[in-house]
Write a protein that holds these residues in place. Sequence first.
Motif, PDB file in Angstrom:
ATOM      1  N   LEU A 144       0.639  -1.280  -0.027  1.00 43.24           N
ATOM      2  CA  LEU A 144      -0.156   0.010  -0.008  1.00 43.24           C
ATOM      3  C   LEU A 144       0.805   1.314  -0.032  1.00 43.24           C
ATOM      4  CD1 LEU A 144      -3.114  -0.964   2.430  1.00 43.24           C
ATOM      5  CD2 LEU A 144      -3.147  -0.559  -0.098  1.00 43.24           C
ATOM      6  N   LYS A 145       1.833   1.318   0.789  1.00 38.65           N
ATOM      7  CA  LYS A 145       2.934   2.339   0.808  1.00 38.65           C
ATOM      8  C   LYS A 145       3.428   2.652  -0.607  1.00 38.65           C
ATOM      9  CE  LYS A 145       7.001   3.944   3.486  1.00 38.65           C
ATOM     10  NZ  LYS A 145       8.065   2.898   4.244  1.00 38.65           N
ATOM     11  N   GLU A 146       3.793   1.537  -1.267  1.00 38.71           N
ATOM     12  CA  GLU A 146       4.432   1.814  -2.737  1.00 38.71           C
ATOM     13  C   GLU A 146       3.185   2.457  -3.636  1.00 38.71           C
ATOM     14  OE1 GLU A 146       5.705  -1.872  -4.360  1.00 38.71           O
ATOM     15  OE2 GLU A 146       7.364  -1.765  -2.597  1.00 38.71           O
ATOM     16  N   MET A 147       1.906   2.288  -3.174  1.00 36.91           N
ATOM     17  CA  MET A 147       0.800   2.739  -3.864  1.00 36.91           C
ATOM     18  C   MET A 147       0.411   4.243  -3.398  1.00 36.91           C
ATOM     19  SD  MET A 147      -1.286  -0.876  -4.143  1.00 36.91           S
ATOM     20  CE  MET A 147      -3.035  -0.152  -4.382  1.00 36.91           C
ATOM     21  N   GLY A 148       1.242   4.576  -2.171  1.00 32.58           N
ATOM     22  CA  GLY A 148       0.933   6.027  -1.854  1.00 32.58           C
ATOM     23  C   GLY A 148       0.163   6.032  -0.585  1.00 32.58           C
ATOM     24  N   MET A 149      -0.169   4.884  -0.073  1.00 31.27           N
ATOM     25  CA  MET A 149      -1.513   4.951   1.007  1.00 31.27           C
ATOM     26  C   MET A 149      -0.756   4.365   2.364  1.00 31.27           C
ATOM     27  SD  MET A 149      -4.300   2.944  -1.176  1.00 31.27           S
ATOM     28  CE  MET A 149      -3.875   2.860  -2.712  1.00 31.27           C
TER      29      MET A 149
END
Length: 236
Positions: A144-149
């Motif tokens: 999710l972090k890689e997706m900006g979340m």
Amino acid sequence: MRASLGGRHVSGAERLVERSRLEETVAELLRRPSAYDRIVVTVEEVEKVQSVRESLPVFSYHLKTVTAGRRFALEKLVASGVPEHIARKGLRLLAEGPAPGGAVMRGAVLLSVESGQRLEEDSARGVRTVRVDWRDRERVREQLKEMGMTERTLDALALATKNVLCGVVAELCWSDDPDYTTGYVASERVGYVRIAPLKEEGDPRGGRIYFIRGDLLPQLVECLERKAVLIESLRV
Ligand code: AMP
């Protein structure tokens, strides 16, 4: 875990882990709130766990204004199978503050998709979705972090995935955190649809509305509050 400061709730979290990870998990939860003067950590053995292969799929939309964001949320609720006038009622409740006196609730409103009536027993508490977690929380957090979340989405997506599994027709949410204006609509039909903004910066009102079928009420509440669910992976 739930923590408070000066009598006000500041942080809460839920984990479902193997017994071997109990100590590190409790230690992690103790570190979680940045400030508190009271913290309660409850540990319970769970015998039966249902595993779910994938979460709901995640979509993100940015709109220009809160009005446009809420109009888009309305479309997604209708696409999820909620009659338009009942979807509007849900949006209005969150905008006004769903607890008595326009306050924030601790759990969710249950709104009938047939009658538009509120079905939760206690309109200050509402119903809380608990006992849900990711099989591999670290991995999904990284994805999710890689997706900006952030962690916020990690928890909300797990909760929304369990809600759908329990039979919630659609969910509408925006936070009561005055600094966090992104909310979402989630359902089997549309997935987990993040919508920014759903409220104005500085607004302390927020909450969750679960649109449900009235005849499923007892099973649904039992599932939300009792059934232990582990989500195996993020649907990408
Ligand atoms: P949050 O996303 O943590 O800012 O929570 C927003 C609102 O959702 C809260 O004010 C509650 O009304 C509701 N809420 C928070 N946690 C839960 C939960 N576990 N189950 C149902 N509703 C919740």
